[in-house]
Design an enzyme around this catalytic site. Structure first.
Site, PDB file in Angstrom:
ATOM      1  N   ASP A   1       0.874  -1.158   0.000  1.00  0.00           N
ATOM      2  CA  ASP A   1       0.000   0.000   0.000  1.00  0.00           C
ATOM      3  C   ASP A   1       0.925   1.225   0.000  1.00  0.00           C
ATOM      4  O   ASP A   1       2.123   1.102   0.311  1.00  0.00           O
ATOM      5  CB  ASP A   1      -0.877  -0.054   1.263  1.00  0.00           C
ATOM      6  N   LEU A   2       0.396   2.385  -0.340  1.00  0.00           N
ATOM      7  CA  LEU A   2       1.248   3.585  -0.397  1.00  0.00           C
ATOM      8  C   LEU A   2       1.071   4.467   0.855  1.00  0.00           C
ATOM      9  O   LEU A   2       1.988   4.588   1.675  1.00  0.00           O
ATOM     10  CB  LEU A   2       0.905   4.389  -1.663  1.00  0.00           C
ATOM     11  N   ASP A   3      -0.119   5.061   0.963  1.00  0.00           N
ATOM     12  CA  ASP A   3      -0.362   6.046   2.021  1.00  0.00           C
ATOM     13  C   ASP A   3      -0.289   5.397   3.403  1.00  0.00           C
ATOM     14  O   ASP A   3      -1.058   4.481   3.699  1.00  0.00           O
ATOM     15  CB  ASP A   3      -1.750   6.677   1.846  1.00  0.00           C
TER      16      ASP A   3
ATOM     17  N   THR B   1       1.679   9.960   4.212  1.00  0.00           N
ATOM     18  CA  THR B   1       0.683  10.870   3.638  1.00  0.00           C
ATOM     19  C   THR B   1      -0.675  10.753   4.321  1.00  0.00           C
ATOM     20  O   THR B   1      -1.541  11.595   4.108  1.00  0.00           O
ATOM     21  CB  THR B   1       0.502  10.572   2.134  1.00  0.00           C
TER      22      THR B   1
ATOM     23  N   LYS C   1      -9.108   5.689   6.225  1.00  0.00           N
ATOM     24  CA  LYS C   1      -7.850   5.175   5.677  1.00  0.00           C
ATOM     25  C   LYS C   1      -8.120   4.011   4.726  1.00  0.00           C
ATOM     26  O   LYS C   1      -8.872   3.100   5.059  1.00  0.00           O
ATOM     27  CB  LYS C   1      -6.916   4.715   6.796  1.00  0.00           C
TER      28      LYS C   1
ATOM     29  N   SER D   1      -2.625   0.590  -4.310  1.00  0.00           N
ATOM     30  CA  SER D   1      -3.106   1.756  -3.554  1.00  0.00           C
ATOM     31  C   SER D   1      -4.460   2.222  -4.067  1.00  0.00           C
ATOM     32  O   SER D   1      -4.765   2.082  -5.244  1.00  0.00           O
ATOM     33  CB  SER D   1      -2.092   2.894  -3.711  1.00  0.00           C
ATOM     34  N   ALA D   2      -5.254   2.800  -3.167  1.00  0.00           N
ATOM     35  CA  ALA D   2      -6.555   3.366  -3.558  1.00  0.00           C
ATOM     36  C   ALA D   2      -6.406   4.759  -4.150  1.00  0.00           C
ATOM     37  O   ALA D   2      -7.361   5.339  -4.652  1.00  0.00           O
ATOM     38  CB  ALA D   2      -7.463   3.431  -2.331  1.00  0.00           C
TER      39      ALA D   2
ATOM     40  N   LYS E   1     -10.978  -0.722  -2.099  1.00  0.00           N
ATOM     41  CA  LYS E   1     -10.851  -1.487  -0.858  1.00  0.00           C
ATOM     42  C   LYS E   1     -12.039  -1.142   0.045  1.00  0.00           C
ATOM     43  O   LYS E   1     -12.464   0.004   0.028  1.00  0.00           O
ATOM     44  CB  LYS E   1      -9.546  -1.112  -0.132  1.00  0.00           C
TER      45      LYS E   1
ATOM     46  N   GLU F   1       0.075  -3.316   4.667  1.00  0.00           N
ATOM     47  CA  GLU F   1      -1.063  -2.392   4.763  1.00  0.00           C
ATOM     48  C   GLU F   1      -1.130  -1.707   6.128  1.00  0.00           C
ATOM     49  O   GLU F   1      -0.804  -2.320   7.138  1.00  0.00           O
ATOM     50  CB  GLU F   1      -2.365  -3.193   4.602  1.00  0.00           C
ATOM     51  N   ASP F   2      -1.591  -0.447   6.144  1.00  0.00           N
ATOM     52  CA  ASP F   2      -1.764   0.262   7.420  1.00  0.00           C
ATOM     53  C   ASP F   2      -3.236   0.480   7.766  1.00  0.00           C
ATOM     54  O   ASP F   2      -3.540   1.023   8.827  1.00  0.00           O
ATOM     55  CB  ASP F   2      -1.081   1.636   7.372  1.00  0.00           C
TER      56      ASP F   2
HETATM   57  C1  BG6 Z   1      -5.788   5.770   0.208  1.00  0.00           C
HETATM   58  C2  BG6 Z   1      -5.835   6.603   1.478  1.00  0.00           C
HETATM   59  O1  BG6 Z   1      -4.505   5.268   0.028  1.00  0.00           O
HETATM   60  O2  BG6 Z   1      -6.148   6.568  -0.921  1.00  0.00           O
HETATM   61  C3  BG6 Z   1      -7.204   7.259   1.625  1.00  0.00           C
HETATM   62  O3  BG6 Z   1      -5.573   5.781   2.587  1.00  0.00           O
HETATM   63  C4  BG6 Z   1      -7.548   8.049   0.364  1.00  0.00           C
HETATM   64  O4  BG6 Z   1      -7.175   8.105   2.756  1.00  0.00           O
HETATM   65  C5  BG6 Z   1      -7.454   7.145  -0.858  1.00  0.00           C
HETATM   66  O5  BG6 Z   1      -8.872   8.561   0.460  1.00  0.00           O
HETATM   67  C6  BG6 Z   1      -7.717   7.909  -2.153  1.00  0.00           C
HETATM   68  O6  BG6 Z   1      -6.668   8.832  -2.352  1.00  0.00           O
HETATM   69  P1  BG6 Z   1      -6.661  10.007  -3.398  1.00  0.00           P
HETATM   70  O7  BG6 Z   1      -5.226  10.473  -3.377  1.00  0.00           O
HETATM   71  O8  BG6 Z   1      -7.066   9.448  -4.717  1.00  0.00           O
HETATM   72  O9  BG6 Z   1      -7.624  11.045  -2.916  1.00  0.00           O
HETATM   73 MG    MG Z   2      -2.739   3.165   3.597  1.00  0.00          MG
END
Ligand code: BG6
Ligand code: MG
Length: 217
Positions: free
Chosen positions: A8-10, A16, A44, A113-114, A144, A168-169
């Site tokens: 996962d990224l964030d 972030t 998240k 990542s989402a 997700k 994943e966090d």
């Molecule tokens: C996820 C985050 O990685 O991405 C969420 O944990 C976020 O908080 C989602 O809403 C979507 O991100 P973005 O950058 O497309 O708004």
């Molecule tokens: Mg995350």
């Protein structure tokens, strides 16, 4: 043995998650909704639209489609202002060591990542080329906790889901990876990540010998 390692990224590669929180809080406060860091856990890992919908539900607020879309784009502008200040010094501790170890052992590495900002962030961190496959918020239709993001990553890596490990966090991310029948490694608070197969507070706690066992066992 070649396994798939999906990150996962964030909140996993880079911190972030705090910027998503600050940006949403600023927006929510502007329409008299407030929420705590505990409630923020539910945002998240979930998509931008679902995050806004949850915030509106907390405040019992309904918005027209136009206003809803404008709030999503306003949130992203605030978020991007934070992101623009980031560089490779913002990569979380020991993430490069883990990526290098996996690379040295010829493992396959994906991002799952989402976020629709994922590629932009990876480029800013100079990590874009570390991933064999990048699946982001623009690559899938079901966010997700649906497993689509991870199943797509495994398919593109040509690795069976049962041979994939997911870092994943977020609770929604652990649920998605569990639903994909992958092995889940939670990064963060054990109270939040109780459904993960294994939990570490951060990557500094993951020794190379642990990674080696994942590869060769
Ligand atoms: C996820 C985050 O990685 O991405 C969420 O944990 C976020 O908080 C989602 O809403 C979507 O991100 P973005 O950058 O497309 O708004
Ligand atoms: Mg995350």
């Amino acid at each position: 043995m070649i396994k798939g390692f999906i990150f996962d990224l964030d909140g996993v590669i880079v911190d972030t998650a705090k910027y998503h929180y600050l940006a949403w809080k600023e927006l929510a406060n502007s329409i008299n909704i407030d929420f705590t860091e505990t409630e923020n856990e539910q945002l998240k890992g979930v998509s931008r639209a679902e995050s806004l919908q949850r915030i509106l539900n907390w405040g019992n607020v309904e918005l027209s489609e136009t206003k809803f879309n404008r709030m999503m784009s306003d949130k992203n502008k605030i978020y991007i202002d934070y992101i623009n200040k980031m560089d490779e010094t913002d990569i979380l501790p020991d993430v490069p060591r883990v990526l290098n170890f996996l690379k040295t052992h010829k493992q396959l590495i994906a991002l799952g990542s989402a976020s629709k900002n994922a590629k932009y962030i990876l480029k800013k961190l100079d990590l874009f080329d570390e991933f064999h496959v990048i699946i982001d918020g623009a690559s899938v239709t079901n966010p997700k906790p649906n497993p689509e993001v991870f199943l797509t990553a495994a398919e593109k890596l040509h690795v069976s889901p049962i041979d994939c490990f997911v870092f994943e966090d977020a609770e929604a991310g652990i649920e998605a990876a569990n639903a994909a029948h992958m092995k889940t490694i939670g990064i963060g608070d054990p109270k939040i990540l109780s459904k993960a197969n294994k939990i570490f507070s951060d990557f500094t706690q993951i020794p190379n010998v642990y990674l080696k066992n994942l590869i060769y066992k």
